[in-house]
Write a protein that holds these residues in place. Structure first.
Motif, PDB file in Angstrom:
ATOM      1  N   PRO A 216       0.809  -1.227   0.000  1.00  0.00           N
ATOM      2  CA  PRO A 216       0.000   0.000   0.000  1.00  0.00           C
ATOM      3  C   PRO A 216       0.844   1.279   0.000  1.00  0.00           C
ATOM      4  O   PRO A 216       0.466   2.279  -0.619  1.00  0.00           O
ATOM      5  N   CYS A 217       1.965   1.258   0.656  1.00  0.00           N
ATOM      6  CA  CYS A 217       2.841   2.445   0.708  1.00  0.00           C
ATOM      7  C   CYS A 217       3.523   2.680  -0.635  1.00  0.00           C
ATOM      8  O   CYS A 217       3.634   3.824  -1.094  1.00  0.00           O
ATOM      9  N   VAL A 218       3.981   1.635  -1.261  1.00  0.00           N
ATOM     10  CA  VAL A 218       4.725   1.754  -2.513  1.00  0.00           C
ATOM     11  C   VAL A 218       3.806   2.189  -3.651  1.00  0.00           C
ATOM     12  O   VAL A 218       4.210   2.959  -4.525  1.00  0.00           O
ATOM     13  N   LEU A 219       2.563   1.745  -3.637  1.00  0.00           N
ATOM     14  CA  LEU A 219       1.664   2.062  -4.747  1.00  0.00           C
ATOM     15  C   LEU A 219       1.402   3.551  -4.888  1.00  0.00           C
ATOM     16  O   LEU A 219       1.126   4.023  -5.994  1.00  0.00           O
ATOM     17  N   SER A 220       1.501   4.296  -3.821  1.00  0.00           N
ATOM     18  CA  SER A 220       1.288   5.741  -3.928  1.00  0.00           C
ATOM     19  C   SER A 220       2.335   6.390  -4.835  1.00  0.00           C
ATOM     20  O   SER A 220       2.106   7.465  -5.384  1.00  0.00           O
ATOM     21  N   GLU A 221       3.465   5.724  -5.003  1.00  0.00           N
ATOM     22  CA  GLU A 221       4.523   6.244  -5.869  1.00  0.00           C
ATOM     23  C   GLU A 221       4.507   5.638  -7.268  1.00  0.00           C
ATOM     24  O   GLU A 221       5.247   6.079  -8.143  1.00  0.00           O
ATOM     25  N   ALA A 222       3.671   4.644  -7.490  1.00  0.00           N
ATOM     26  CA  ALA A 222       3.580   3.992  -8.795  1.00  0.00           C
ATOM     27  C   ALA A 222       2.507   4.680  -9.629  1.00  0.00           C
ATOM     28  O   ALA A 222       1.485   4.096 -10.003  1.00  0.00           O
ATOM     29  N   THR A 223       2.747   5.945  -9.937  1.00  0.00           N
ATOM     30  CA  THR A 223       1.748   6.775 -10.601  1.00  0.00           C
ATOM     31  C   THR A 223       1.484   6.382 -12.049  1.00  0.00           C
ATOM     32  O   THR A 223       0.471   6.791 -12.618  1.00  0.00           O
ATOM     33  N   TRP A 224       2.337   5.617 -12.677  1.00  0.00           N
ATOM     34  CA  TRP A 224       2.163   5.196 -14.057  1.00  0.00           C
ATOM     35  C   TRP A 224       1.165   4.040 -14.181  1.00  0.00           C
ATOM     36  O   TRP A 224       0.680   3.768 -15.265  1.00  0.00           O
ATOM     37  N   LEU A 225       0.849   3.388 -13.070  1.00  0.00           N
ATOM     38  CA  LEU A 225      -0.121   2.297 -13.107  1.00  0.00           C
ATOM     39  C   LEU A 225      -1.535   2.855 -12.960  1.00  0.00           C
ATOM     40  O   LEU A 225      -1.746   3.880 -12.324  1.00  0.00           O
ATOM     41  N   THR A 226      -2.493   2.144 -13.530  1.00  0.00           N
ATOM     42  CA  THR A 226      -3.886   2.581 -13.462  1.00  0.00           C
ATOM     43  C   THR A 226      -4.458   2.278 -12.080  1.00  0.00           C
ATOM     44  O   THR A 226      -3.928   1.418 -11.360  1.00  0.00           O
ATOM     45  N   PRO A 227      -5.539   2.953 -11.703  1.00  0.00           N
ATOM     46  CA  PRO A 227      -6.193   2.610 -10.436  1.00  0.00           C
ATOM     47  C   PRO A 227      -6.604   1.131 -10.373  1.00  0.00           C
ATOM     48  O   PRO A 227      -6.505   0.501  -9.325  1.00  0.00           O
ATOM     49  N   ASP A 228      -7.043   0.571 -11.489  1.00  0.00           N
ATOM     50  CA  ASP A 228      -7.393  -0.850 -11.527  1.00  0.00           C
ATOM     51  C   ASP A 228      -6.181  -1.716 -11.179  1.00  0.00           C
ATOM     52  O   ASP A 228      -6.289  -2.675 -10.409  1.00  0.00           O
ATOM     53  N   GLN A 229      -5.034  -1.395 -11.713  1.00  0.00           N
ATOM     54  CA  GLN A 229      -3.820  -2.150 -11.417  1.00  0.00           C
ATOM     55  C   GLN A 229      -3.422  -1.983  -9.952  1.00  0.00           C
ATOM     56  O   GLN A 229      -2.973  -2.936  -9.326  1.00  0.00           O
ATOM     57  N   HIS A 230      -3.603  -0.794  -9.409  1.00  0.00           N
ATOM     58  CA  HIS A 230      -3.322  -0.570  -7.986  1.00  0.00           C
ATOM     59  C   HIS A 230      -4.208  -1.464  -7.126  1.00  0.00           C
ATOM     60  O   HIS A 230      -3.717  -2.141  -6.209  1.00  0.00           O
ATOM     61  N   VAL A 231      -5.495  -1.464  -7.414  1.00  0.00           N
ATOM     62  CA  VAL A 231      -6.436  -2.269  -6.625  1.00  0.00           C
ATOM     63  C   VAL A 231      -6.090  -3.749  -6.737  1.00  0.00           C
ATOM     64  O   VAL A 231      -6.107  -4.492  -5.751  1.00  0.00           O
ATOM     65  N   ARG A 232      -5.756  -4.184  -7.930  1.00  0.00           N
ATOM     66  CA  ARG A 232      -5.424  -5.585  -8.126  1.00  0.00           C
ATOM     67  C   ARG A 232      -4.119  -5.967  -7.427  1.00  0.00           C
ATOM     68  O   ARG A 232      -4.002  -7.068  -6.872  1.00  0.00           O
ATOM     69  N   LEU A 233      -3.135  -5.070  -7.405  1.00  0.00           N
ATOM     70  CA  LEU A 233      -1.900  -5.338  -6.655  1.00  0.00           C
ATOM     71  C   LEU A 233      -2.185  -5.419  -5.161  1.00  0.00           C
ATOM     72  O   LEU A 233      -1.631  -6.277  -4.460  1.00  0.00           O
ATOM     73  N   LEU A 234      -3.053  -4.537  -4.667  1.00  0.00           N
ATOM     74  CA  LEU A 234      -3.456  -4.616  -3.262  1.00  0.00           C
ATOM     75  C   LEU A 234      -4.150  -5.942  -2.974  1.00  0.00           C
ATOM     76  O   LEU A 234      -3.911  -6.573  -1.934  1.00  0.00           O
ATOM     77  N   ALA A 235      -5.019  -6.370  -3.885  1.00  0.00           N
ATOM     78  CA  ALA A 235      -5.727  -7.637  -3.700  1.00  0.00           C
ATOM     79  C   ALA A 235      -4.757  -8.819  -3.711  1.00  0.00           C
ATOM     80  O   ALA A 235      -4.908  -9.755  -2.919  1.00  0.00           O
ATOM     81  N   VAL A 236      -3.766  -8.783  -4.587  1.00  0.00           N
ATOM     82  CA  VAL A 236      -2.769  -9.860  -4.633  1.00  0.00           C
ATOM     83  C   VAL A 236      -2.016  -9.927  -3.302  1.00  0.00           C
ATOM     84  O   VAL A 236      -1.891 -10.995  -2.698  1.00  0.00           O
ATOM     85  N   ALA A 237      -1.513  -8.789  -2.844  1.00  0.00           N
ATOM     86  CA  ALA A 237      -0.761  -8.772  -1.581  1.00  0.00           C
ATOM     87  C   ALA A 237      -1.643  -9.234  -0.425  1.00  0.00           C
ATOM     88  O   ALA A 237      -1.203  -9.999   0.440  1.00  0.00           O
ATOM     89  N   SER A 238      -2.886  -8.801  -0.413  1.00  0.00           N
ATOM     90  CA  SER A 238      -3.807  -9.193   0.652  1.00  0.00           C
ATOM     91  C   SER A 238      -4.131 -10.684   0.592  1.00  0.00           C
ATOM     92  O   SER A 238      -4.168 -11.358   1.624  1.00  0.00           O
ATOM     93  N   ALA A 239      -4.368 -11.208  -0.602  1.00  0.00           N
ATOM     94  CA  ALA A 239      -4.686 -12.634  -0.739  1.00  0.00           C
ATOM     95  C   ALA A 239      -3.507 -13.505  -0.300  1.00  0.00           C
ATOM     96  O   ALA A 239      -3.695 -14.527   0.366  1.00  0.00           O
ATOM     97  N   VAL A 240      -2.307 -13.095  -0.648  1.00  0.00           N
ATOM     98  CA  VAL A 240      -1.130 -13.881  -0.262  1.00  0.00           C
ATOM     99  C   VAL A 240      -0.925 -13.836   1.251  1.00  0.00           C
ATOM    100  O   VAL A 240      -0.776 -14.876   1.894  1.00  0.00           O
ATOM    101  N   THR A 241      -0.927 -12.636   1.841  1.00  0.00           N
ATOM    102  CA  THR A 241      -0.734 -12.555   3.293  1.00  0.00           C
ATOM    103  C   THR A 241      -1.898 -13.206   4.033  1.00  0.00           C
ATOM    104  O   THR A 241      -1.702 -13.814   5.078  1.00  0.00           O
TER     105      THR A 241
END
Length: 178
Positions: A108-133
């Motif tokens: 969640p902290c790193v995604l705030s700096e990944a401005t080139w990714l779409t909001p959909d990609q941000h949400v999906r990366l959050l979901a991946v990290a959450s599903a794994v943990t």
């Protein structure tokens, strides 16, 4: 977490095993988890890189997919919560090391700096990290339920979050017309 000081179990420490494998199902479930982790890692690696190289882009391209893949391949029901010899509860790790979990925790902290990714990609990366943990914690907290139900469901969530980008995967294109 609440720490409960319980009396030490009676008898020798090996009189009741802390973990028993679920016959016929455990290997299959853990193998599928490893495959789901590899698929998710490949999706993360396929994301576009930043317009200008930098540490966040490198982290997303290397560290995060490595952590996702490693965590899902390292799952171990034997590394579950248990009682120590002094009667204290010891948190299990689900088989995943602290370094891998810390990489997933900062998404969640790193995604705030990944401005080139779409909001959909941000949400999906959050979901991946959450599903794994979540899979790791579920396995550590309740390996029986995790093996019989939870890990498969978490893998389905992981697969959904890490689906390939493209218009065929947008919600509206998968709906049937009435």
């Amino acid at each position: 977490m609440t720490i409960a000081n319980l009396p030490a179990p009676a008898g020798p420490p090996d009189d009741v095993p802390p973990y028993a494998p679920w016959a016929g199902k455990e290997g299959e479930v853990l193998a599928e988890a490893a495959v789901a982790g590899r698929r998710a890692a490949e999706w993360i690696r396929s994301l576009p890189g930043p317009p200008d190289p930098g540490p966040v882009g490198a982290w997303l391209a290397r560290e995060l997919p490595r952590a996702v893949e490693s965590a899902m391949a390292s799952l171990d029901p034997a590394a579950c919560d248990r009682m120590g010899p002094d009667g204290r509860i010891i948190d299990g790790t689900g088989g995943v090391d602290v370094g891998t979990i810390s990489v997933l925790a900062v998404v969640p902290c790193v995604l705030s700096e990944a401005t080139w990714l779409t909001p959909d990609q941000h949400v999906r990366l959050l979901a991946v990290a959450s599903a794994v943990t979540g899979t790791v914690r579920l396995l550590a907290d309740d390996p029986g339920t995790a093996i019989t139900h939870g890990v498969a469901r978490m893998c389905a969530t992981l697969d959904h979050a890490a689906r390939p980008d493209g218009p065929e995967w947008h919600c509206n294109s998968n709906m049937r017309s009435n």
